[in-house]
Scaffold this motif. Structure first.
Motif, PDB file in Angstrom:
ATOM      1  N   ALA A   1      50.618  51.665  42.568  1.00 57.95           N
ATOM      2  CA  ALA A   1      50.794  50.551  42.308  1.00 57.95           C
ATOM      3  C   ALA A   1      48.898  50.367  41.236  1.00 57.95           C
ATOM      4  O   ALA A   1      47.767  50.137  41.487  1.00 57.95           O
ATOM      5  CB  ALA A   1      50.291  49.413  43.060  1.00 57.95           C
TER       6      ALA A   1
ATOM      7  N   ALA B   1      47.116  47.967  39.782  1.00 56.29           N
ATOM      8  CA  ALA B   1      45.953  47.174  41.174  1.00 56.29           C
ATOM      9  C   ALA B   1      44.749  47.124  41.564  1.00 56.29           C
ATOM     10  O   ALA B   1      44.874  48.912  41.269  1.00 56.29           O
ATOM     11  CB  ALA B   1      46.410  47.438  42.762  1.00 56.29           C
ATOM     12  N   ARG B   2      43.935  46.244  41.214  1.00 53.45           N
ATOM     13  CA  ARG B   2      42.722  46.852  41.407  1.00 53.45           C
ATOM     14  C   ARG B   2      42.184  46.033  42.732  1.00 53.45           C
ATOM     15  O   ARG B   2      42.269  44.895  42.636  1.00 53.45           O
ATOM     16  CB  ARG B   2      41.808  46.718  40.177  1.00 53.45           C
ATOM     17  CG  ARG B   2      42.050  47.168  38.928  1.00 53.45           C
ATOM     18  CD  ARG B   2      42.013  46.667  37.909  1.00 53.45           C
ATOM     19  NE  ARG B   2      41.662  45.538  37.756  1.00 53.45           N
ATOM     20  CZ  ARG B   2      40.719  44.769  36.639  1.00 53.45           C
ATOM     21  NH1 ARG B   2      40.763  45.096  35.569  1.00 53.45           N
ATOM     22  NH2 ARG B   2      41.315  43.826  36.850  1.00 53.45           N
ATOM     23  N   GLN B   3      40.624  47.128  42.775  1.00 55.68           N
ATOM     24  CA  GLN B   3      40.185  46.056  43.988  1.00 55.68           C
ATOM     25  C   GLN B   3      39.370  44.648  43.641  1.00 55.68           C
ATOM     26  O   GLN B   3      39.952  43.737  44.270  1.00 55.68           O
ATOM     27  CB  GLN B   3      38.943  47.015  44.908  1.00 55.68           C
ATOM     28  CG  GLN B   3      38.214  46.152  45.982  1.00 55.68           C
ATOM     29  CD  GLN B   3      37.221  47.457  46.305  1.00 55.68           C
ATOM     30  OE1 GLN B   3      37.377  47.854  47.003  1.00 55.68           O
ATOM     31  NE2 GLN B   3      35.967  47.196  46.118  1.00 55.68           N
TER      32      GLN B   3
ATOM     33  N   ALA C   1      44.355  54.653  50.971  1.00 57.10           N
ATOM     34  CA  ALA C   1      45.345  53.142  50.260  1.00 57.10           C
ATOM     35  C   ALA C   1      46.216  53.720  49.004  1.00 57.10           C
ATOM     36  O   ALA C   1      46.976  53.525  49.116  1.00 57.10           O
ATOM     37  CB  ALA C   1      44.900  52.254  49.900  1.00 57.10           C
TER      38      ALA C   1
ATOM     39  N   SER D   1      52.164  48.891  50.405  1.00 62.56           N
ATOM     40  CA  SER D   1      51.354  48.990  49.378  1.00 62.56           C
ATOM     41  C   SER D   1      50.537  46.891  49.827  1.00 62.56           C
ATOM     42  O   SER D   1      50.277  46.341  49.756  1.00 62.56           O
ATOM     43  CB  SER D   1      51.075  49.072  48.124  1.00 62.56           C
ATOM     44  OG  SER D   1      50.779  50.877  47.477  1.00 62.56           O
TER      45      SER D   1
ATOM     46  N   VAL E   1      41.671  41.533  44.706  1.00 59.19           N
ATOM     47  CA  VAL E   1      40.991  41.159  45.759  1.00 59.19           C
ATOM     48  C   VAL E   1      39.970  40.182  46.798  1.00 59.19           C
ATOM     49  O   VAL E   1      39.471  38.988  47.254  1.00 59.19           O
ATOM     50  CB  VAL E   1      41.211  42.194  47.386  1.00 59.19           C
ATOM     51  CG1 VAL E   1      40.911  41.743  48.578  1.00 59.19           C
ATOM     52  CG2 VAL E   1      42.563  42.882  47.243  1.00 59.19           C
TER      53      VAL E   1
ATOM     54  N   THR F   1      46.503  41.880  53.978  1.00 60.51           N
ATOM     55  CA  THR F   1      45.178  41.278  53.252  1.00 60.51           C
ATOM     56  C   THR F   1      45.469  39.691  53.471  1.00 60.51           C
ATOM     57  O   THR F   1      44.160  38.330  53.142  1.00 60.51           O
ATOM     58  CB  THR F   1      44.671  41.456  51.633  1.00 60.51           C
ATOM     59  OG1 THR F   1      45.338  42.289  52.193  1.00 60.51           O
ATOM     60  CG2 THR F   1      43.387  41.064  51.772  1.00 60.51           C
TER      61      THR F   1
ATOM     62  N   THR G   1      44.373  50.841  42.140  1.00 60.21           N
ATOM     63  CA  THR G   1      44.849  51.211  44.112  1.00 60.21           C
ATOM     64  C   THR G   1      45.232  52.976  44.233  1.00 60.21           C
ATOM     65  O   THR G   1      45.112  53.297  44.834  1.00 60.21           O
ATOM     66  CB  THR G   1      45.827  50.367  44.597  1.00 60.21           C
ATOM     67  OG1 THR G   1      44.288  49.297  44.400  1.00 60.21           O
ATOM     68  CG2 THR G   1      45.987  50.650  45.434  1.00 60.21           C
TER      69      THR G   1
ATOM     70  N   LEU H   1      48.142  39.101  44.875  1.00 61.74           N
ATOM     71  CA  LEU H   1      49.354  40.012  42.860  1.00 61.74           C
ATOM     72  C   LEU H   1      48.549  41.356  43.024  1.00 61.74           C
ATOM     73  O   LEU H   1      48.026  42.189  44.067  1.00 61.74           O
ATOM     74  CB  LEU H   1      47.346  38.968  42.608  1.00 61.74           C
ATOM     75  CG  LEU H   1      47.573  37.214  41.785  1.00 61.74           C
ATOM     76  CD1 LEU H   1      46.007  37.793  40.634  1.00 61.74           C
ATOM     77  CD2 LEU H   1      48.762  37.492  41.508  1.00 61.74           C
ATOM     78  N   ASP H   2      49.566  41.628  42.462  1.00 60.81           N
ATOM     79  CA  ASP H   2      49.757  43.015  41.454  1.00 60.81           C
ATOM     80  C   ASP H   2      48.804  43.974  42.715  1.00 60.81           C
ATOM     81  O   ASP H   2      48.310  44.673  42.912  1.00 60.81           O
ATOM     82  CB  ASP H   2      49.021  43.450  40.512  1.00 60.81           C
ATOM     83  CG  ASP H   2      47.373  42.885  40.791  1.00 60.81           C
ATOM     84  OD1 ASP H   2      47.190  42.411  39.373  1.00 60.81           O
ATOM     85  OD2 ASP H   2      46.406  42.975  41.217  1.00 60.81           O
ATOM     86  N   GLY H   3      49.922  44.487  44.153  1.00 60.89           N
ATOM     87  CA  GLY H   3      49.567  45.484  44.799  1.00 60.89           C
ATOM     88  C   GLY H   3      48.346  45.107  45.699  1.00 60.89           C
ATOM     89  O   GLY H   3      48.303  43.629  45.989  1.00 60.89           O
ATOM     90  N   GLY H   4      47.994  46.149  46.460  1.00 57.75           N
ATOM     91  CA  GLY H   4      47.448  46.148  47.501  1.00 57.75           C
ATOM     92  C   GLY H   4      45.958  45.679  47.165  1.00 57.75           C
ATOM     93  O   GLY H   4      45.726  45.049  48.088  1.00 57.75           O
ATOM     94  N   GLY H   5      45.820  46.321  45.957  1.00 55.17           N
ATOM     95  CA  GLY H   5      44.506  46.007  45.576  1.00 55.17           C
ATOM     96  C   GLY H   5      43.259  46.471  46.244  1.00 55.17           C
ATOM     97  O   GLY H   5      42.192  45.794  46.708  1.00 55.17           O
ATOM     98  N   ALA H   6      43.705  47.409  47.272  1.00 49.42           N
ATOM     99  CA  ALA H   6      42.421  48.158  48.268  1.00 49.42           C
ATOM    100  C   ALA H   6      42.617  49.470  47.503  1.00 49.42           C
ATOM    101  O   ALA H   6      42.909  50.300  46.488  1.00 49.42           O
ATOM    102  CB  ALA H   6      43.497  48.425  49.556  1.00 49.42           C
TER     103      ALA H   6
END
Lengths: 250, 237, 216
Positions: A85, A88-90, B125, B133, A93, B140, A81, B79-84
């Protein structure tokens, strides 16, 4: 349908998609323009030149755009991301929003296909139009709609192959390197075909038979046969990618 | 309602979850407490269908996560941060998530407003701070207005005002009848927010009950936690 | 010196770098076998059997350069790096040297492997091996410089390989600017090396200015 729309939105929201789209639309026409002008020169000088693949051979290089699109559609799911972070990966989500993995993949593949097909058809029409306009009264390949559709199919299959390999490697650099090296003017597959006849059945060489008429390979495939060979490769790679994606921990 | 029954998971030859069982009930905030590496995130990943358990079942609203239709309307998860994706704007990120579950577009603006990111909707992001984030991640999670919230370390990176806001927000959501499960390693924070507490340590559940039950005769949750996990932490420092 | 050692440790401990090197060597041997098979059939595919595989294998060196420089930006490692070594130009110099020290042996092994498989007579192929080692090392540095400016591996690889495998060959083929392209040396030794060196230096210079001025 919701999922396909979401995947379209995701893909179209990436700057990389726009760069790859621009490349798809501009590269083949640009090369075609240079090629036709050269060909005109040669013909005007009185030499003979085979014009059967005029425009079409240039479209084979334009496939680089769809290739990048196929890789990015998957690799963007695994990109971090940002600095703040890094873990964190898309994909996290994506799977929270669409936990059924095969359905998610099907939607992604559909969205990619729609975008690539639109680009491929436009690029083919533009390239062939430019070729015909630039050649004027000089000889030209016959205008065949099926042959133009075959180019689009080749682009689509290449994008799906990139998508499938990225799904297997979960990393964009490997498929990008592999496929871009092999899109080169003299590709590794072409070299192999000089040493072993079996190399004709590699996906890219087989696929080129879809629309390139004058290929220097030990075995010549009919367009349909070439397309089927390439499609089988893509189907197998997609199946492996999908199986791994649905089994593996995300 | 969240139900985890006898979940075990091995990662890289190491048993990270060993017969983990607990539940989180509607109308209550359940705190999932444990030191770093105890198995909190691993449990949540199994619960959300990211990872496959080697044994046991994890259910949200009575079903495995992967079986939910339009899951975001049942569960909101962070989960683990924003993930965007780093090159996407906050709004574009929320728009695709909304589209994936057929959620109305006006929810995007609403959740951005709710987490205080309205002014940064068009920022990418990748440029967000850690706190931003997290807020985007929370936005979300809230998009589908879900009855169940699963949040992994939600206050990580938030400033004191943000932590205070989050605490109030979670209490309010529980009071409205939602099931809230949040993991944390911050005991003081959890003691302020949680009704029920589940303690995990080295992949095993070390204790579960109401905040009062877990605290027991100890002066506070922190003392109770170290008593429960004494075997593992004894002498480590 | 300490900075160079630190950078060497960073490069050596990246699993992706090790994988890239192994794959590059494997590809060299496989391609060399293909070229020598063509020679045995009496239809050589390239004039110089030692250099022929290098044209493809340079992709591995491009990836090597890209991976080493973009790894700094993948998880915010650059902040740790800059906290430890705040003088950016010194840092970039150390990075470049460390990468060169890594690339030279990798390139030399690739060149020697190619020569051995091609069964080229020794004294004659020494020149080709030396030239390809120099070329590949410079290409690695050039790729690293470009990737430092781009910061992300996928776009960096796409841009660089797009040049080396699509745009470059087409430019050479259809226009007459051979002598000035950064990858002409891949085709024949000495003459192109000057162009490659000039491009690598220019890229390093531009990146140094950017790296110095830009926020990390």
């Amino acid at each position: 349908m919701n999922l396909v729309r979401a995947e379209m939105r995701k893909l179209l929201g990436l700057p990389a998609t726009w760069v790859a789209s621009l490349l798809s639309l501009a590269l083949a026409p640009a090369i075609a323009l240079i090629t036709t002008l050269q060909t005109r020169h040669t013909l005007a000088a009185g030499a003979t030149i085979d014009v059967a693949d005029l425009g079409f051979r240039d479209l084979a290089f334009g496939v680089i755009g769809p290739l990048v699109l196929g890789v990015v559609a998957v690799s963007s799911e695994y990109t971090s991301t940002g600095d703040e972070a890094p873990d964190a990966r898309q994909l996290t989500v994506s799977l929270i929003a669409a936990p059924r993995r095969l359905r998610f993949l099907a939607a992604k593949t559909a969205a990619l296909s729609v975008i690539v097909m639109a680009l491929a058809l436009s690029a083919t029409v533009i390239t062939i139009t430019i070729t015909r306009a630039a050649m004027g009264d000089y000889p030209l390949p016959r205008l065949e709609v099926t042959r133009m559709l075959a180019v689009a199919l080749y682009w689509l299959l290449t994008a799906l192959m990139a998508d499938a390999i990225t799904l297997i490697t979960r990393n964009g650099v490997i498929p990008l390197t592999l496929l871009m090296v092999n899109t080169s003017v003299v590709s590794v597959s072409y070299l192999l075909s000089k040493v072993t006849r079996a190399a004709v059945f590699l996906p890219d060489i087989a696929g080129l038979h879809l629309f390139v008429r004058d290929i220097d390979t030990p075995i010549r495939l009919a367009p349909l046969a070439g397309g089927l060979v390439m499609a089988s490769w893509v189907a197998v790679l997609l199946a492996i990618g999908a199986a791994r994606f649905s089994r593996r921990d995300a | 309602m969240i139900t985890v029954e006898h979940v075990s998971k091995t990662k890289g030859g190491r048993l990270v979850l060993n017969e983990v069982s607990f539940e989180a009930r509607p109308g209550r905030v359940t705190g999932f407490l444990g030191p770093n590496g105890a198995g909190k995130t691993s449990t949540l990943r199994v619960l959300l269908g990211m990872d496959r358990p080697d044994g046991g079942v994890a259910l949200v609203g009575g079903r495995p996560y992967q079986r939910l239709d339009r899951p975001l309307t049942t569960v909101g998860a962070l989960l683990d941060g924003g993930g965007a994706h780093r090159s996407r704007t906050a709004r574009a990120h929320l728009r695709w998530v909304a589209a994936s579950n057929g959620l109305p577009r006006h929810r995007v603006g609403e959740v951005l407003e709710l987490v205080g990111l309205s002014g940064d909707a068009t920022s990418r992001a990748g440029r967000f701070s850690l706190g931003m984030s997290r807020r985007l991640g929370l936005a979300t999670a809230l998009l589908g207005d879900p009855p169940i919230l699963i949040l992994d370390e939600p206050v990580n990176g938030l400033d004191p005002a943000g932590i205070r806001w989050m605490r109030g927000f979670l209490r309010e959501e529980a009071a409205r009848g939602r099931t809230v499960l949040l993991s944390s390693h911050l005991m003081g924070e959890l003691a302020e927010t949680a009704d029920d507490v589940v303690v995990i340590d080295r992949g095993r559940i070390a204790g579960r009950g109401t905040l009062a039950e877990i605290t027991g005769d100890h002066p506070n949750l922190e003392e109770a936690f170290f008593a429960l996990t004494a075997a593992s932490t004894g002498g480590a420092w | 010196m300490r900075a160079i050692r630190a950078e060497l440790i960073k490069i050596g401990t990246l699993p992706a770098v090790r994988l890239t090197i192994m794959l590059t060597w494997t590809a060299t041997v496989v391609l060399a076998l293909v070229y020598s098979a063509a020679v045995r059939r009496g239809e050589p595919l390239a004039p110089d059997q030692v250099l022929a595989p290098i044209r493809f294998v340079q992709a591995g060196f491009v990836v090597l350069g890209v991976l080493v420089s973009t790894s700094e930006y993948q998880g915010g490692q650059i902040r740790t790096t800059l906290a430890a070594l705040p003088r950016r130009l010194g840092l970039l110099a150390a990075k470049t040297l460390a990468l060169a020290v890594t690339a030279v042996p990798v390139a030399a092994v690739a060149g020697i492997a190619s020569a051995v498989v091609a069964r080229e007579p020794w004294p004659e192929s020494v020149e080709a091996v030396a030239a390809s080692t120099g070329y590949l090392t410079l290409t690695t540095l050039l790729a690293a410089a470009v990737a430092t400016a781009i910061r992300h591996p996928v776009p960096a690889v796409a841009t660089l390989l797009g040049y080396y495998f699509i745009a470059g060959p087409l430019l050479r083929d259809r226009t007459g600017c051979d002598a000035y392209l950064p990858d002409t040396a891949a085709l024949g030794p000495a003459p192109g090396l000057a162009a490659t060196s000039a491009w690598a230096l220019a890229a390093l210079g531009a990146t140094a200015i950017g790296f110095q001025r830009r926020d990390a």
